[in-house]
Design a protein around this motif. Structure first.
Motif, PDB file in Angstrom:
ATOM      1  N   THR A  22     -11.560  18.523  -0.143  1.00  0.00           N
ATOM      2  CA  THR A  22     -10.915  19.840  -0.065  1.00  0.00           C
ATOM      3  C   THR A  22      -9.394  19.726  -0.147  1.00  0.00           C
ATOM      4  O   THR A  22      -8.742  20.622  -0.649  1.00  0.00           O
ATOM      5  CB  THR A  22     -11.292  20.556   1.244  1.00  0.00           C
ATOM      6  OG1 THR A  22     -10.974  19.703   2.349  1.00  0.00           O
ATOM      7  CG2 THR A  22     -12.755  20.911   1.258  1.00  0.00           C
ATOM      8  N   ALA A  23      -8.837  18.613   0.328  1.00  0.00           N
ATOM      9  CA  ALA A  23      -7.384  18.442   0.285  1.00  0.00           C
ATOM     10  C   ALA A  23      -6.957  17.927  -1.084  1.00  0.00           C
ATOM     11  O   ALA A  23      -7.729  17.303  -1.803  1.00  0.00           O
ATOM     12  CB  ALA A  23      -6.941  17.456   1.369  1.00  0.00           C
ATOM     13  N   GLU A  24      -5.719  18.184  -1.416  1.00  0.00           N
ATOM     14  CA  GLU A  24      -5.143  17.705  -2.676  1.00  0.00           C
ATOM     15  C   GLU A  24      -5.008  16.169  -2.594  1.00  0.00           C
ATOM     16  O   GLU A  24      -4.490  15.645  -1.618  1.00  0.00           O
ATOM     17  CB  GLU A  24      -3.771  18.350  -2.884  1.00  0.00           C
ATOM     18  CG  GLU A  24      -3.191  18.151  -4.261  1.00  0.00           C
ATOM     19  CD  GLU A  24      -3.951  18.875  -5.347  1.00  0.00           C
ATOM     20  OE1 GLU A  24      -3.942  18.378  -6.481  1.00  0.00           O
ATOM     21  OE2 GLU A  24      -4.575  19.922  -5.074  1.00  0.00           O
ATOM     22  N   PRO A  25      -5.457  15.442  -3.622  1.00  0.00           N
ATOM     23  CA  PRO A  25      -5.360  13.982  -3.556  1.00  0.00           C
ATOM     24  C   PRO A  25      -3.911  13.504  -3.615  1.00  0.00           C
ATOM     25  O   PRO A  25      -3.070  14.118  -4.254  1.00  0.00           O
ATOM     26  CB  PRO A  25      -6.135  13.511  -4.792  1.00  0.00           C
ATOM     27  CG  PRO A  25      -6.239  14.686  -5.681  1.00  0.00           C
ATOM     28  CD  PRO A  25      -6.091  15.912  -4.834  1.00  0.00           C
ATOM     29  N   ASP A  26      -3.639  12.412  -2.910  1.00  0.00           N
ATOM     30  CA  ASP A  26      -2.300  11.823  -2.891  1.00  0.00           C
ATOM     31  C   ASP A  26      -2.189  10.868  -4.078  1.00  0.00           C
ATOM     32  O   ASP A  26      -2.745   9.775  -4.059  1.00  0.00           O
ATOM     33  CB  ASP A  26      -2.077  11.077  -1.570  1.00  0.00           C
ATOM     34  CG  ASP A  26      -0.698  10.446  -1.487  1.00  0.00           C
ATOM     35  OD1 ASP A  26       0.162  10.763  -2.332  1.00  0.00           O
ATOM     36  OD2 ASP A  26      -0.483   9.634  -0.571  1.00  0.00           O
ATOM     37  N   TYR A  30      -1.439   4.120  -4.000  1.00  0.00           N
ATOM     38  CA  TYR A  30      -2.284   3.306  -4.856  1.00  0.00           C
ATOM     39  C   TYR A  30      -3.152   2.329  -4.062  1.00  0.00           C
ATOM     40  O   TYR A  30      -3.848   1.519  -4.642  1.00  0.00           O
ATOM     41  CB  TYR A  30      -1.424   2.521  -5.856  1.00  0.00           C
ATOM     42  CG  TYR A  30      -0.687   3.426  -6.805  1.00  0.00           C
ATOM     43  CD1 TYR A  30      -1.359   4.099  -7.808  1.00  0.00           C
ATOM     44  CD2 TYR A  30       0.682   3.614  -6.678  1.00  0.00           C
ATOM     45  CE1 TYR A  30      -0.691   4.938  -8.678  1.00  0.00           C
ATOM     46  CE2 TYR A  30       1.361   4.450  -7.546  1.00  0.00           C
ATOM     47  CZ  TYR A  30       0.668   5.108  -8.541  1.00  0.00           C
ATOM     48  OH  TYR A  30       1.329   5.937  -9.399  1.00  0.00           O
ATOM     49  N   ARG A  31      -3.109   2.408  -2.743  1.00  0.00           N
ATOM     50  CA  ARG A  31      -3.855   1.471  -1.909  1.00  0.00           C
ATOM     51  C   ARG A  31      -5.363   1.549  -2.181  1.00  0.00           C
ATOM     52  O   ARG A  31      -6.028   0.520  -2.299  1.00  0.00           O
ATOM     53  CB  ARG A  31      -3.572   1.754  -0.442  1.00  0.00           C
ATOM     54  CG  ARG A  31      -3.521   0.491   0.382  1.00  0.00           C
ATOM     55  CD  ARG A  31      -3.098   0.711   1.799  1.00  0.00           C
ATOM     56  NE  ARG A  31      -1.911   1.550   1.896  1.00  0.00           N
ATOM     57  CZ  ARG A  31      -1.622   2.316   2.926  1.00  0.00           C
ATOM     58  NH1 ARG A  31      -2.411   2.335   3.963  1.00  0.00           N
ATOM     59  NH2 ARG A  31      -0.542   3.050   2.945  1.00  0.00           N
ATOM     60  N   LYS A  32      -5.904   2.768  -2.279  1.00  0.00           N
ATOM     61  CA  LYS A  32      -7.341   2.922  -2.546  1.00  0.00           C
ATOM     62  C   LYS A  32      -7.709   2.381  -3.919  1.00  0.00           C
ATOM     63  O   LYS A  32      -8.761   1.774  -4.101  1.00  0.00           O
ATOM     64  CB  LYS A  32      -7.751   4.389  -2.422  1.00  0.00           C
ATOM     65  CG  LYS A  32      -8.017   4.814  -0.998  1.00  0.00           C
ATOM     66  CD  LYS A  32      -8.439   6.251  -0.927  1.00  0.00           C
ATOM     67  CE  LYS A  32      -9.851   6.404  -1.444  1.00  0.00           C
ATOM     68  NZ  LYS A  32     -10.380   7.752  -1.276  1.00  0.00           N
ATOM     69  N   ALA A  33      -6.844   2.605  -4.897  1.00  0.00           N
ATOM     70  CA  ALA A  33      -7.117   2.102  -6.249  1.00  0.00           C
ATOM     71  C   ALA A  33      -7.144   0.578  -6.257  1.00  0.00           C
ATOM     72  O   ALA A  33      -8.040  -0.034  -6.847  1.00  0.00           O
ATOM     73  CB  ALA A  33      -6.083   2.629  -7.235  1.00  0.00           C
ATOM     74  N   TRP A  34      -6.168  -0.040  -5.594  1.00  0.00           N
ATOM     75  CA  TRP A  34      -6.142  -1.499  -5.534  1.00  0.00           C
ATOM     76  C   TRP A  34      -7.347  -2.043  -4.765  1.00  0.00           C
ATOM     77  O   TRP A  34      -7.931  -3.060  -5.147  1.00  0.00           O
ATOM     78  CB  TRP A  34      -4.839  -1.995  -4.903  1.00  0.00           C
ATOM     79  CG  TRP A  34      -3.724  -2.035  -5.898  1.00  0.00           C
ATOM     80  CD1 TRP A  34      -2.636  -1.232  -5.937  1.00  0.00           C
ATOM     81  CD2 TRP A  34      -3.611  -2.916  -7.026  1.00  0.00           C
ATOM     82  NE1 TRP A  34      -1.839  -1.546  -7.015  1.00  0.00           N
ATOM     83  CE2 TRP A  34      -2.426  -2.583  -7.692  1.00  0.00           C
ATOM     84  CE3 TRP A  34      -4.402  -3.935  -7.534  1.00  0.00           C
ATOM     85  CZ2 TRP A  34      -2.009  -3.240  -8.843  1.00  0.00           C
ATOM     86  CZ3 TRP A  34      -3.985  -4.596  -8.676  1.00  0.00           C
ATOM     87  CH2 TRP A  34      -2.799  -4.244  -9.312  1.00  0.00           C
ATOM     88  N   ALA A  35      -7.721  -1.356  -3.698  1.00  0.00           N
ATOM     89  CA  ALA A  35      -8.894  -1.784  -2.924  1.00  0.00           C
ATOM     90  C   ALA A  35     -10.153  -1.712  -3.785  1.00  0.00           C
ATOM     91  O   ALA A  35     -11.000  -2.619  -3.740  1.00  0.00           O
ATOM     92  CB  ALA A  35      -9.046  -0.926  -1.673  1.00  0.00           C
ATOM     93  N   ALA A  36     -10.271  -0.653  -4.592  1.00  0.00           N
ATOM     94  CA  ALA A  36     -11.439  -0.510  -5.471  1.00  0.00           C
ATOM     95  C   ALA A  36     -11.469  -1.608  -6.529  1.00  0.00           C
ATOM     96  O   ALA A  36     -12.529  -2.170  -6.835  1.00  0.00           O
ATOM     97  CB  ALA A  36     -11.433   0.869  -6.131  1.00  0.00           C
TER      98      ALA A  36
END
Length: 193
Positions: A22-26, A30-36
């Motif tokens: 529901t919230a606008e993505p930050d 890039y932490r989540k992208a690097w973790a993925a």
């Protein structure tokens, strides 16, 4: 191949989370992208290193043009690896993809259940993109998995080197199709082109 399958599963899950949030993505974090990315590569390494350590082995594939897992060895060591590879590198990523896109479609349908408007066209585009991506995934990887399982568990000589070339090419070229599908079926991307 395994990094491709794992990346598709991670991307589908991330796309689902992003679209249903529901919230606008930050977009600056890039932490989540690097973790993925690290998760995808680590998981892939976890499944590609064992043949180097003695659980199964690598060898020429099909007509001897490429290298892959030794599908033709019939010992228990090799068969157990092939079964685990099939479950953990094809079935589980496919289940994640189906779950993620199914959840995404349910969310889009809830939004578009409102009176007819722009939501209906968006739902149809997302549905088309999901169907095409899942179909391409199956068309690329299912023949390869079937050939591998038949070579491992079927009659000796059932899969000739010539018969294994097309499934291997389909599987290895699957990394090319998804960006193309995403670019042409994602309105935000295609409008920028």
């Amino acid at each position: 191949g395994i990094i491709s399958l794992t990346s598709l599963a991670v991307l589908s899950y991330e796309r689902c989370c992003t679209m249903t949030r529901t919230a606008e993505p930050d977009t600056t974090n890039y932490r989540k992208a690097w973790a993925a990315i690290i998760l995808s590569w680590t998981y892939s390494l976890l499944w590609t290193v064992p043949p180097l350590l003695g659980w199964s082995s690598y060898g020429p594939e099909g007509a001897g043009i490429t290298c892959s897992v030794n599908w033709h060895s019939r010992d228990a060591n090799n068969a157990s690896y092939i079964i685990c590879l099939f479950i953990f590198c094809l079935v589980i990523p496919f289940a994640i993809i189906v779950y993620s896109y199914g959840k995404l479609l349910c969310a889009v349908r809830q939004v578009s259940s409102l009176p007819r408007g722009p939501g209906r066209g968006r739902e149809q585009r997302i549905l088309l993109m999901v169907m095409v991506m899942v179909l391409c995934f199956l068309l690329c990887w299912l023949p390869y998995a079937a050939v591998a399982l038949l070579a491992t568990f079927g009659q000796p000589g059932l899969i000739t080197p010539a018969a294994s070339i097309i499934p291997a090419i389909l599987a290895k070229s699957s990394t090319v199709y998804n960006p193309i599908i995403y670019v042409f079926l994602n309105k935000q991307v295609s409008e920028r082109l």
